[in-house]
Design a protein around this motif. Structure first.
Motif, PDB file in Angstrom:
ATOM      1  N   LEU A   1       0.843  -1.234  -0.153  1.00  0.00           N
ATOM      2  CA  LEU A   1       0.140  -0.123   0.063  1.00  0.00           C
ATOM      3  C   LEU A   1       0.840   1.177   0.076  1.00  0.00           C
ATOM      4  O   LEU A   1       0.665   2.322  -0.675  1.00  0.00           O
ATOM      5  CB  LEU A   1      -0.938   0.103   1.122  1.00  0.00           C
ATOM      6  CG  LEU A   1      -2.160  -1.157   1.284  1.00  0.00           C
ATOM      7  CD1 LEU A   1      -2.828  -0.807   2.344  1.00  0.00           C
ATOM      8  CD2 LEU A   1      -3.080  -0.659  -0.283  1.00  0.00           C
ATOM      9  N   THR A   2       1.921   1.112   0.729  1.00  0.00           N
ATOM     10  CA  THR A   2       2.898   2.229   0.789  1.00  0.00           C
ATOM     11  C   THR A   2       3.422   2.572  -0.532  1.00  0.00           C
ATOM     12  O   THR A   2       3.463   3.977  -1.114  1.00  0.00           O
ATOM     13  CB  THR A   2       4.053   2.231   1.796  1.00  0.00           C
ATOM     14  OG1 THR A   2       3.365   1.963   3.016  1.00  0.00           O
ATOM     15  CG2 THR A   2       4.810   3.007   1.576  1.00  0.00           C
ATOM     16  N   ALA A   3       3.923   1.520  -1.307  1.00  0.00           N
ATOM     17  CA  ALA A   3       4.397   1.585  -2.474  1.00  0.00           C
ATOM     18  C   ALA A   3       3.354   2.105  -3.546  1.00  0.00           C
ATOM     19  O   ALA A   3       3.792   3.007  -4.418  1.00  0.00           O
ATOM     20  CB  ALA A   3       4.845   0.235  -3.127  1.00  0.00           C
TER      21      ALA A   3
ATOM     22  N   SER B   1       1.211   6.539  -6.897  1.00  0.00           N
ATOM     23  CA  SER B   1       0.057   7.574  -7.432  1.00  0.00           C
ATOM     24  C   SER B   1       0.370   8.868  -7.195  1.00  0.00           C
ATOM     25  O   SER B   1      -0.249   9.576  -7.715  1.00  0.00           O
ATOM     26  CB  SER B   1      -1.004   6.853  -6.662  1.00  0.00           C
ATOM     27  OG  SER B   1      -1.103   7.446  -5.358  1.00  0.00           O
ATOM     28  N   GLY B   2       0.836   9.195  -6.109  1.00  0.00           N
ATOM     29  CA  GLY B   2       1.360  10.694  -5.596  1.00  0.00           C
ATOM     30  C   GLY B   2       0.117  11.405  -4.926  1.00  0.00           C
ATOM     31  O   GLY B   2       0.286  12.445  -4.615  1.00  0.00           O
ATOM     32  N   GLU B   3      -0.808  10.420  -4.670  1.00  0.00           N
ATOM     33  CA  GLU B   3      -2.064  11.077  -4.048  1.00  0.00           C
ATOM     34  C   GLU B   3      -1.734  10.967  -2.741  1.00  0.00           C
ATOM     35  O   GLU B   3      -1.204   9.925  -2.120  1.00  0.00           O
ATOM     36  CB  GLU B   3      -3.463  10.228  -4.450  1.00  0.00           C
ATOM     37  CG  GLU B   3      -3.650  10.524  -6.167  1.00  0.00           C
ATOM     38  CD  GLU B   3      -4.877   9.530  -6.296  1.00  0.00           C
ATOM     39  OE1 GLU B   3      -5.944   9.259  -5.565  1.00  0.00           O
ATOM     40  OE2 GLU B   3      -5.119   9.418  -7.645  1.00  0.00           O
ATOM     41  N   PRO B   4      -2.503  11.641  -1.774  1.00  0.00           N
ATOM     42  CA  PRO B   4      -2.479  11.686  -0.480  1.00  0.00           C
ATOM     43  C   PRO B   4      -3.267  10.243   0.034  1.00  0.00           C
ATOM     44  O   PRO B   4      -4.009   9.894  -0.373  1.00  0.00           O
ATOM     45  CB  PRO B   4      -3.290  12.882  -0.032  1.00  0.00           C
ATOM     46  CG  PRO B   4      -4.234  13.316  -1.043  1.00  0.00           C
ATOM     47  CD  PRO B   4      -3.430  12.743  -2.281  1.00  0.00           C
TER      48      PRO B   4
END
Length: 171
Positions: free
Chosen positions: A100-102, A107-110
């Motif tokens: 999930l972190t990767a 994605s660059g989304e918050p």
């Protein structure tokens, strides 16, 4: 999850708040399961460990992004199998958090849900609670009640996981 944008701008750059609904929902379900089981006072560290371990399990098992639409009863068997004593829960959580972190970095989304899950994960890993030694010989040769037995410092997840598992059974 982002609040729907009104206008031509999107995302948090237009001043809108990213609300961690998936995590908050997972935490709510975990809290309800533990309260229903009435296993620990809700103000205890053991309760927090159980809630965080169960919320992580619920949040991370939602691989389709459908957490807010799930029916709790249909997921109980999955959560029971993930929290069972003989399962590698610690490794599973580490792997899911890494994925999930990767994904969030790509994605660059918050990712406010992931941030809260990470806080719970770190607390469970880094916090130790003084608890009865579950590996001690039953009876241990000492008279008295359960509170009189040997105690050891135990990672919070090792207390929270069986507490969460038991709460699911009692639901």
């Amino acid at each position: 999850m982002l609040h729907e944008s009104r206008g031509n701008t999107e995302g948090p750059s237009d001043g809108e708040l990213a609300v961690p609904m998936a995590w908050l929902y997972a935490e709510y379900i975990a809290d309800e399961l533990l309260r229903t089981g009435d296993l620990m006072p809700p103000t205890s560290f053991e309760y927090r460990a159980g809630r965080d371990a169960l919320a992580l399990t619920i949040f991370l098992s939602d691989t389709q992004g459908e957490l807010s639409g799930i029916r709790v009863v249909s997921q109980l068997e999955t959560w029971l199998s993930l929290t069972a004593y003989d399962q590698p829960w610690l490794d599973w959580v580490g792997e899911r958090m890494a994925v999930l972190t990767a994904d969030a970095l790509t994605s660059g989304e918050p990712a406010p849900d992931l941030e809260l899950a990470d806080l719970a994960w770190r607390w469970l890993e880094e916090t130790e609670l003084l608890a009865p030694d579950l590996d001690a010989v039953p009876g241990g040769g000492s008279p008295g009640g359960e509170d009189d037995g040997p105690k050891v410092w135990t990672p919070a997840w090792r207390l929270g996981l069986p507490l969460g598992h038991l709460a699911i059974h009692l639901f």
